[in-house]
Design an enzyme around this catalytic site. Structure first.
Site, PDB file in Angstrom:
ATOM      1  CB  ALA A  47      -4.352  -4.900 -15.950  1.00  0.00           C
ATOM      2  CE  LYS A  48      -1.433 -13.423 -19.196  1.00  0.00           C
ATOM      3  NZ  LYS A  48      -2.012 -14.339 -18.204  1.00  0.00           N
ATOM      4  CB  ALA A  49      -0.626  -6.158 -13.909  1.00  0.00           C
TER       5      ALA A  49
END
Length: 304
Positions: A157-159
């Site tokens: 995830a590009k959190a």
């Protein structure tokens, strides 16, 4: 950034740039729970075009799914918004930022009850690491901060919250006179830069870390494809710090950083201390693709 002309899309509405605001008790502002994308549009002979738009929006969708956030807009709707963000703001090239965040309906660690909000903005942005970085290369230091274990922060995830780790690393590097940080994973193997994937070249082979603790980068995938098309062997493996020191070439990849050569790591010269032939070859092909000059990959471009 807040005092600009233009328009930002927020939850289905186009707002004047200065009016696109959120409340001080917005959940994501307090807890960092959300996800985003960084996308570039480039000027081409046929007008501005967005590079690998669908792949970026699929990753945004995947990021939200990993974080158990329900996206209120589908990929087709968001793609149309990204294209309009470029045209509505009169841009010939642009950096596009879709952001998914939770609102101010409630606070507390558990976000249940907070609404999902989606924002898209676009603005001009040149070379991420400075005007000379692409041409002359940069100096990098290995960070004292480790990249997340996948059971600490799910790295697919590009959190938003991941980037606290990145900020600590890059501030440490720049405090010590370097341009960028290189992070190792919790076992001591090379993971990625603070906001880029990393490749090394050794004896003509292009090597990259496994993406266990690193983001599955769109530019990383692009470089893999271009390297194989150039007849280069490409392999993912565990890479140690000393392998980086002894590499013939090192370069970083990312939507913002594009393909940035690394000429020094921890005070050790990489190769001859200048961008290498493989890096230059991949840069040339990459920029031909994003500008629509490479007929083999025009499908990577979405016209605005």
């Amino acid at each position: 950034m807040q005092d600009r002309d233009g328009y930002i899309w927020l939850d289905g509405q186009w707002l004047p740039w200065r009016e696109a605001k959120v409340h001080a008790l917005t959940h994501t502002l307090h807890y960092g729970y959300g996800c985003f994308e960084g996308i570039r549009a480039y000027e081409t002979a046929h007008g501005p075009a967005i590079f690998r738009l669908d792949e970026h929006l699929r990753r945004l969708q995947d990021s939200a799914h990993i974080l158990a956030i329900d996206l209120p807009f589908d990929r087709a709707a968001l793609a149309a918004v990204c294209r309009e963000a470029v045209s509505r703001n009169g841009l010939r090239s642009a950096y596009i930022r879709p952001l998914v965040f939770l609102g101010a309906e409630k606070l507390g660690v558990d976000p249940a009850g907070a609404d999902t909000h989606v924002m898209v903005a676009a603005w001009p942005w040149g070379a991420y690491l400075g005007g000379q970085a692409i041409e002359a290369g940069i100096r990098v230091r290995v960070s004292s901060y480790a990249r997340h274990h996948p059971n600490v922060q799910m790295c697919r995830a590009k959190a938003i919250s991941t980037y606290a780790n990145s900020i600590l690393a890059v501030r440490e590097a720049r405090r010590d006179g370097y341009d960028e940080a290189l992070l190792l994973d919790t076992e001591g193997y090379v993971a990625e830069g603070s906001s880029e994937n990393v490749f090394i070249v050794r004896d003509g082979e292009v090597l990259q870390p496994e993406t266990t603790s690193a983001l599955d980068g769109i530019t990383r995938r692009t470089v893999e494809t271009l390297a194989r098309e150039a007849g280069l062997a490409v392999r993912a493996k565990r890479i140690t710090r000393d392998e980086v020191y002894c590499a013939d070439e090192v370069f970083l990849t990312g939507t913002a950083a594009e393909i940035t050569p690394v000429v020094e790591v921890d005070g050790r010269r990489i190769g001859r201390g200048q961008p290498g032939a493989v890096t230059r070859r991949l840069q040339e092909r990459y920029f031909a693709c994003v500008k629509g000059e490479d007929v083999a990959h025009t499908d990577w471009l979405s016209a605005v």
